[in-house]
Design a protein around this motif. Structure first.
Motif, mmCIF file in Angstrom:
data_model
loop_
_atom_site.group_PDB
_atom_site.id
_atom_site.type_symbol
_atom_site.label_atom_id
_atom_site.label_comp_id
_atom_site.label_asym_id
_atom_site.label_seq_id
_atom_site.Cartn_x
_atom_site.Cartn_y
_atom_site.Cartn_z
ATOM 1 N N VAL A 135 -12.844 6.590 -0.723
ATOM 2 C CA VAL A 135 -12.561 5.122 -0.786
ATOM 3 C C VAL A 135 -13.519 4.451 -2.223
ATOM 4 O O VAL A 135 -14.949 5.038 -2.434
ATOM 5 C CB VAL A 135 -13.291 4.052 0.612
ATOM 6 C CG1 VAL A 135 -13.242 2.636 -0.064
ATOM 7 C CG2 VAL A 135 -12.186 4.630 1.892
ATOM 8 N N ASN A 152 -19.727 2.350 -8.572
ATOM 9 C CA ASN A 152 -18.607 3.287 -6.992
ATOM 10 C C ASN A 152 -20.230 4.371 -7.082
ATOM 11 O O ASN A 152 -19.842 4.534 -5.948
ATOM 12 C CB ASN A 152 -17.647 3.484 -7.775
ATOM 13 C CG ASN A 152 -16.611 2.346 -7.567
ATOM 14 O OD1 ASN A 152 -16.000 2.557 -6.423
ATOM 15 N ND2 ASN A 152 -16.246 2.144 -8.763
ATOM 16 N N GLU A 199 -7.958 -0.556 -8.542
ATOM 17 C CA GLU A 199 -8.139 -0.259 -7.529
ATOM 18 C C GLU A 199 -8.356 0.184 -6.553
ATOM 19 O O GLU A 199 -7.282 1.577 -6.937
ATOM 20 C CB GLU A 199 -7.187 -1.224 -6.785
ATOM 21 C CG GLU A 199 -6.730 -1.567 -4.928
ATOM 22 C CD GLU A 199 -5.127 -2.538 -4.882
ATOM 23 O OE1 GLU A 199 -5.357 -2.500 -3.105
ATOM 24 O OE2 GLU A 199 -4.970 -2.731 -5.428
ATOM 25 N N ASN A 200 -9.482 0.926 -6.018
ATOM 26 C CA ASN A 200 -9.154 2.337 -5.075
ATOM 27 C C ASN A 200 -8.805 3.777 -6.098
ATOM 28 O O ASN A 200 -8.955 4.841 -5.727
ATOM 29 C CB ASN A 200 -8.318 2.535 -3.873
ATOM 30 C CG ASN A 200 -8.762 3.789 -2.743
ATOM 31 O OD1 ASN A 200 -9.584 3.856 -3.057
ATOM 32 N ND2 ASN A 200 -7.940 4.475 -2.574
ATOM 33 N N GLU A 229 0.406 -1.203 -0.263
ATOM 34 C CA GLU A 229 0.395 0.092 0.344
ATOM 35 C C GLU A 229 0.893 1.299 0.437
ATOM 36 O O GLU A 229 0.857 2.369 -0.629
ATOM 37 C CB GLU A 229 -1.006 0.249 1.320
ATOM 38 C CG GLU A 229 -2.159 -1.120 0.779
ATOM 39 C CD GLU A 229 -2.718 -0.557 2.176
ATOM 40 O OE1 GLU A 229 -2.899 -0.150 2.828
ATOM 41 O OE2 GLU A 229 -4.075 -1.918 2.842
ATOM 42 N N ARG A 265 -12.004 11.040 -8.282
ATOM 43 C CA ARG A 265 -11.937 9.970 -7.536
ATOM 44 C C ARG A 265 -12.810 10.982 -6.801
ATOM 45 O O ARG A 265 -14.029 10.329 -5.927
ATOM 46 C CB ARG A 265 -11.079 10.032 -6.361
ATOM 47 C CG ARG A 265 -10.208 9.250 -7.790
ATOM 48 C CD ARG A 265 -8.563 8.839 -6.966
ATOM 49 N NE ARG A 265 -8.956 7.573 -5.948
ATOM 50 C CZ ARG A 265 -8.710 7.941 -4.885
ATOM 51 N NH1 ARG A 265 -7.971 9.574 -4.332
ATOM 52 N NH2 ARG A 265 -8.640 7.426 -3.987
#
Length: 588
Positions: free
Chosen positions: A427, A436, A476-477, A212, A486
């Motif tokens: 997130v 999402n 991912e994310n 991460e 985002r």
């Protein structure tokens, strides 16, 4: 945090077998097949006696033709029974693992936030992925060995008693010695297995952190440090596994040595009997063959302790997680759609066992549709206050009221359905854009509703440029998106939810000027008609707030509008001057 009381091996095993119970029919098929395999064990040495005595000694032609056919039939039967047993027990084992994993995951999503504060995600992942897979050793594989090999030993002993009961009694003398050896090593094996599982949790934790944080590791040259951490964690796993191997490896040769001594004594006595014509050649060979065939199931039975203790240690870890207390929801009041009136009454909060109050005597009333900004230095209690609204934590003292109801009395699902959150730590899930935005309870939204929410969040301008529009996978994310993109997807998610209470936690703090302009416009659309709590570091973003609450060391230090607080020339005015002096040269 609560955990299950420590169970002994018997209680753990009984609890584990309850997960096998729903599949008892398939399990029974496996047991019957195992019994059939075990029943054929003494059949082979039993066939040797008439084969040798009838074919080689008496030259019986009928026996010479029959015995080979019986041997072929015997091994065909063994093959079918072995396959059926192995397949059935594997099916049950995998179902048990799946059920336990689903149960653990269900508990994970229901655990309170403080549990995640106290336990690293790497350790939790190790429990769900590694520990639970070890449970199959105790739940099913051990049963396979115990049932099949116990029956095999019983059958072979029965044949041995039939052939020569005196010699068989000599063999039985060693049983107490073997039992003592197994019991002596069982406790150590379980302790080593428990330690190995905890060490595996640590290794997963180090691995997860390094993956991460790989950018930080690279930019600060932390490769060697992380490699050392991983090596230490891996070495800890190795040490436990070696200790476990020593205990397991010592058991088998000790048991085999005891069995070999007994076998040597038996062979000596048998040869003496043969010399005095007390036994035939076929009987002697059949007896020795049965004795030798006893060693393999005996070896597996003595080795089963290692698998059993490893499985029980894993079961202990699994059940500790399953038995954790889920989020308490004692609320009985249904609140489908709140007006949005919030009130904090003499609120106090302390994290865990800390003696320092994160919040102390907070009293504040917020009208429906009002925008209230929380400002203050780091550690002043801004995020803590916001986290108490959706009951991520329970106040140590005081109350929070929504539309006049204590939030502790409102059903948790209703409370959270009336709350939306947009934070700087966005997130996103490794799924499509639409999934999402329409996440969770909003997953039934139509494409038109999703697009409308994305439009309101100023997100469609970049979504349209994606290869598959709202159906594009974002990684991912949201790794394939910029920070501003985002953030706008998170705002679109909140718009679609349409909750009356909105929490904005530093929603624009990490964005560049262009992205902030888009996000700020999207936030203004989102905030319309909603009770909004804004946590802001950059004071320029909350100048239009109806009221600004200044927190200092968990207390409310000042309240007022932007102009009122500047005129007051207190803490807020000082913070504003410092930020303005820092931002002005940058803008110039």
């Amino acid at each position: 945090m609560t955990s299950s009381p420590e169970l002994d091996g018997k209680q753990l095993y009984q609890r584990l077998l309850r997960f096998v119970l729903p599949y008892w029919r398939i399990f029974l098929v496996s047991i019957i097949s195992m019994a059939l395999v075990a029943a054929t064990e003494p059949a082979f040495p039993a066939l040797l006696k008439p084969l040798l005595d009838g074919s080689f000694v008496k030259k019986d032609p009928g026996m010479m033709r029959l015995i080979p056919l019986l041997l072929i039939g015997l091994f065909i039967l063994r093959g079918i029974a072995t396959f059926t047993s192995s397949y059935a027990i594997s099916w049950v084992a995998n179902k048990v693992v799946m059920d336990l994993r689903c149960l653990m995951f269900g508990k994970l999503v229901a655990l309170p936030t403080h549990y995640y504060d106290d336990n690293s995600s790497g350790v939790l992942m190790s429990k769900v992925t590694y520990d639970v897979s070890q449970v199959t050793n105790a739940a099913t594989n051990v049963i396979t060995i115990v049932v099949r090999d116990s029956l095999s030993i019983a059958g072979l002993l029965g044949w041995l008693l039939y052939l020569n009961w005196r010699l068989t009694l000599v063999a039985l003398i060693v049983v107490p010695a073997i039992a003592f050896v197994i019991r002596s090593f069982s406790g150590r094996l379980r302790n080593m297995s428990r330690g190995a599982q905890q060490a595996m949790g640590h290794i997963t934790h180090v691995l997860e952190e390094t993956i991460e944080c790989h950018k930080v590791v690279k930019i600060f040259g932390g490769q060697e440090y992380e490699a050392r951490r991983f090596q230490e964690a891996a070495n800890q796993v190795r040490r436990f596994n070696i200790k476990q191997a020593i205990a397991a490896s010592a058991t088998v040769p000790l048991v085999q040595l005891i069995a070999a001594i007994a076998l040597a004594v038996i062979i000596y006595i048998a040869t003496m009997q043969s010399a005095s014509d007390q036994t035939t050649v076929g009987g002697f060979v059949s007896f020795i063959t049965a004795m030798l065939m006893l060693l393999a199931p005996l070896k597996r039975l003595t080795g089963v302790s290692e698998s059993l203790q490893r499985g029980l240690a894993a079961a202990e870890s699994v059940f500790n997680l399953i038995d954790e207390e889920a989020e308490t929801d004692k609320g009985t009041i249904s609140l489908p759609r709140a007006q949005g009136a919030l009130e904090f009454r003499d609120l106090g909060f302390t994290y865990g066992r800390s003696e320092r109050m994160a919040l102390n005597s907070i009293s504040l009333a917020i009208r429906p549709g009002e925008t209230v900004a929380l400002v203050g230095q780091s550690g002043s209690g801004k995020t803590t206050l916001a986290n108490l609204i959706p009951r991520f934590y329970t106040p140590t003292s005081g109350q929070i009221l929504l539309d006049g109801y204590d939030i502790q009395t409102i059903r948790l699902a209703d409370l959270r359905s009336n709350t939306a959150l947009v934070s700087q730590d966005v997130v996103l899930f490794n799924d499509s854009v639409s999934a999402n935005i329409a996440y969770g309870r909003q997953s039934g939204a139509t494409e038109a509703e999703i697009v409308a929410a994305a439009e309101a969040a100023h997100a469609m301008e970049f979504i349209r440029e994606m290869p598959e529009g709202i159906h594009t996978q974002i990684g991912e994310n949201g790794v394939r998106l910029s920070g501003g993109q985002r953030q706008r997807l998170a705002i679109a998610r909140a718009i679609l939810k349409n909750a009356p209470v909105l929490i904005l936690d530093e929603a624009t703090s990490a964005l560049d000027t262009e992205s902030e302009r888009h996000v700020q416009a999207a936030l203004e659309t989102l905030m319309q008609g909603r009770t909004t709590i804004v946590i802001a570091h950059r004071l320029s973003t909350i100048e239009k707030a109806d009221r600004i609450v200044v927190l200092q060391k968990g207390h409310i230090a000042e309240i007022g509008s932007h102009s009122e607080l500047l005129a007051k020339d207190g803490i807020y005015a000082n913070l504003h001057r410092i930020q303005f002096s820092q931002e002005k040269p940058h803008e110039t």
